[in-house]
Every structure is written in C-alpha cells, then in structure tokens.
Design a protein around this motif. Structure first.
Motif, PDB file in Angstrom:
ATOM      1  N   THR A 113      38.086  31.517  24.380  1.00 26.16           N
ATOM      2  CA  THR A 113      38.930  32.456  25.118  1.00 26.16           C
ATOM      3  C   THR A 113      40.177  31.780  25.667  1.00 26.16           C
ATOM      4  O   THR A 113      40.180  30.577  25.933  1.00 26.16           O
ATOM      5  CB  THR A 113      38.153  33.063  26.293  1.00 26.16           C
ATOM      6  OG1 THR A 113      37.849  32.024  27.245  1.00 26.16           O
ATOM      7  CG2 THR A 113      36.856  33.712  25.825  1.00 26.16           C
ATOM      8  N   ASP A 169      41.345  32.071  28.655  1.00 32.66           N
ATOM      9  CA  ASP A 169      41.089  31.583  30.016  1.00 32.66           C
ATOM     10  C   ASP A 169      40.565  30.158  30.039  1.00 32.66           C
ATOM     11  O   ASP A 169      40.910  29.364  30.916  1.00 32.66           O
ATOM     12  CB  ASP A 169      40.089  32.502  30.724  1.00 32.66           C
ATOM     13  CG  ASP A 169      40.694  33.845  31.089  1.00 32.66           C
ATOM     14  OD1 ASP A 169      41.941  33.960  31.037  1.00 32.66           O
ATOM     15  OD2 ASP A 169      39.935  34.776  31.401  1.00 32.66           O
ATOM     16  N   GLU A 170      39.751  29.816  29.052  1.00 31.99           N
ATOM     17  CA  GLU A 170      39.133  28.494  29.028  1.00 31.99           C
ATOM     18  C   GLU A 170      39.777  27.525  28.056  1.00 31.99           C
ATOM     19  O   GLU A 170      39.685  26.298  28.261  1.00 31.99           O
ATOM     20  CB  GLU A 170      37.644  28.622  28.659  1.00 31.99           C
ATOM     21  CG  GLU A 170      36.785  29.361  29.655  1.00 31.99           C
ATOM     22  CD  GLU A 170      35.332  29.388  29.213  1.00 31.99           C
ATOM     23  OE1 GLU A 170      34.662  28.344  29.353  1.00 31.99           O
ATOM     24  OE2 GLU A 170      34.896  30.438  28.703  1.00 31.99           O
TER      25      GLU A 170
END
Length: 322
Positions: free
Chosen positions: A131, A133-134
């Motif tokens: 993702t 976000d990571e």
C-alpha cells in the motif's frame, strides 16, 4: 432502433502472491535456471533481433497526461571544456583531450520499456497487497520497483495477429480475442508454456515513428484474451504498441483493465513498444528472449533492450537439441 450495449465491468482485484507476503517478483518466479539453460542451448546465435526502438528528441511518447517528452542535451562539449576549464587542468590539456557528456530527461514509460508491478494497482493496493501508506516514500515505491525485475531469459512465442489476419496493421481499437491467440498458435504449430513470454504483434510498429499512427486507440488484447494468457502461466507479456491492451477500454469500471489484470491481479510485467516487424517478416515464432531493464530503484517502469534469437528445432532423433 439499434442501441449500443453499455460496457461491462472488469471486476479486477489485487492478488496476494502465491510465493509469500514479501514477494515482489510475481510471475517472474516462474523463470527457471533449467529452462534458461535449455533455451540458450537452442538459440541460433547467427541471428540476433533487436526488438527496441531508438530514443530521440521528438519521438512518440506519452504526454497527454502531462508527462515530459524525451530530452537530451550536452553537459560538456570539447570546445566548451577548454573554455570552462571546470576540471582545472588548463586549456592546452583540455583541447588535447576531447571530452563530451550529456544528460537525458524522460518519462520512464518512454520507448521500449517494461512496466514494473507497482505501475498499476486496484483499490489502493498494488500486487501482493502493498500500500502507499506503508510502501510509498517521497520519491518512489519501496516495493515492486523496476530494480526487482531480474534478467529475463526464456522462450518467447510471437502471436502475429496482424499476420494471421493478412493485414499490415490491425484496425484501431481492435480487441484481440482468445480465438485469435489460439489461431496464432495453431498456425505456427506451437504452444505456449509456463514461464514463457507472449509477444503480441498488432502491426503498429510498421508505422513507427509516425505519432499520428502509433499512438491512440490501439488495437490490442481484450481482457478475456489477457486472462487466457495469464492462465497459461506466462512470466511476462509484450506487444508492439503503447499499452498491450485494446483502447479505449471496453469496461466501464476501469480505464486500463489489462494493466490492472496483468500487474495487480496476475503479477505479470508488461513490455511495451516492441519492434516485432523483422520477426514477422522472417517468419520466426519461437524465440530465445534476453532482456533486462535498467535497475531504477522503486521506479514504475524502465527502459529495456530486448534481444530475440530464433530457436533451432528440438531433435527427435536423439532427444536433445540440434
């Protein structure tokens, strides 16, 4: 009154890799050292086909979405080095040693290139569930980048769909079907096996580098044909046009369903803008493909120079290679 049916939905989802939660290779895991050795042993080194295109200022490239055109400029010239004396060795030495240097600036999906698995995702994730976000930093992805792509050495099969149809180039927006692909194999008397690469010829490279003919509304794979190819266990897919799949999309919920299927759902890298004209002209269908991208860490794609060598037939007399 005749009505045009509305586009269907592609229904594509991001897949988890069968090779584990840390896998970044996807279908390239299907490449094997044994298969590489076998295909290299059969390769006819007397004939090497360069499947790439030249990079030059004004070349066809993707600019409609704001990406830059290919640019090259010199950062050092022989005369300029003598005048600038930036290296501090003096004019006499700099006129004796003729130094040139240059800088290239371009979108990573320019010319013959390979799409990495982080290029397209679905519902906020790329292949194997990574993702933003990571795994997306300020400059690039930390997962699924072009540097993860190993040298590709395997058997490749040319699906000459334009040749099958008896045309120089398929018409704009022609969707290649499963039946087309099967007919290509039948015509060539061959098969596509796990760990191999499918090369799709639409004929568009016959017009390169005419921008008015090689970009926009491409003939290419329909989604069902793309799914049929990945069901055969291919390691990668390539084509002689800019997106491998047909355009515009036939599916209302996805503007590039082929990209999402190959990259996010099947983990299959995509090789675009291949020059397959000489292979078609010379009637070669089974090939040893050798290709490796520039290792641009985290990039969503990278330039590629694929080489194809015709394969000698397997000897039936001794069970080995001839």
């Amino acid at each position: 009154m005749t009505t045009t049916p509305s586009p269907s939905r592609a229904g594509i989802r991001v897949a988890s890799s069968p090779w584990g939660p840390d896998d970044q290779l996807g279908a390239l895991n299907l490449l094997s050292p044994l298969a590489q050795a076998e295909v290299l042993a059969r390769a006819d080194g007397r004939h090497v086909y360069d499947l790439s295109v030249d990079y030059f200022v004004g070349m066809p490239s993707f600019q409609a979405a704001g990406d830059p055109a290919y640019q090259i400029y010199m950062s050092h010239t022989p005369a300029g080095t003598a005048v600038d004396n930036l290296n501090g060795v003096g004019e006499e030495t700099n006129r004796h040693v003729c130094y040139s240097g240059d800088v290239v600036f371009m979108y990573t999906h320019t010319g013959t290139h390979i799409d990495a698995l982080n290029h397209f995702g679905v519902d906020g994730k790329i292949y194997n569930g990574f993702t933003p976000d990571e795994h997306l930093g300020s400059r690039h992805w930390t997962k699924g980048g072009a540097e993860q792509i190993p040298p590709i050495i395997t058997r490749a099969v040319l699906f000459d769909v334009a040749g099958l149809k008896g045309v120089e180039c398929l018409p704009p927006s022609y969707a290649i079907t499963v039946d087309d692909l099967r007919a290509c194999l039948d015509s060539a008397g061959t098969e596509l096996k796990q760990g191999e690469v499918a090369l799709i010829r639409t004929g568009r490279m016959a017009y390169w580098p005419d921008k008015t003919k090689v970009l926009g509304n491409p003939p290419g794979l329909g989604l069902e044909a793309a799914r049929w190819l990945t069901a055969q266990g291919i390691a990668a897919v390539g084509a002689d046009q800019e997106c491998i799949e047909v355009g515009p999309s036939e599916h209302e919920d996805n503007w590039l369903p082929g990209h999402c299927h190959f990259l996010a759902e099947a983990g299959v890298p995509m090789i675009e803008l291949l020059n397959l004209e000489e292979l078609s002209r010379d009637g070669h269908t089974e090939l040893c493909l050798i290709a490796a991208p520039i290792r641009l860490r985290g990039a969503s794609g990278a330039p590629l120079r694929p080489l194809a060598l015709p394969l000698r037939p397997v000897s039936t007399a001794d069970g080995g290679t001839s």
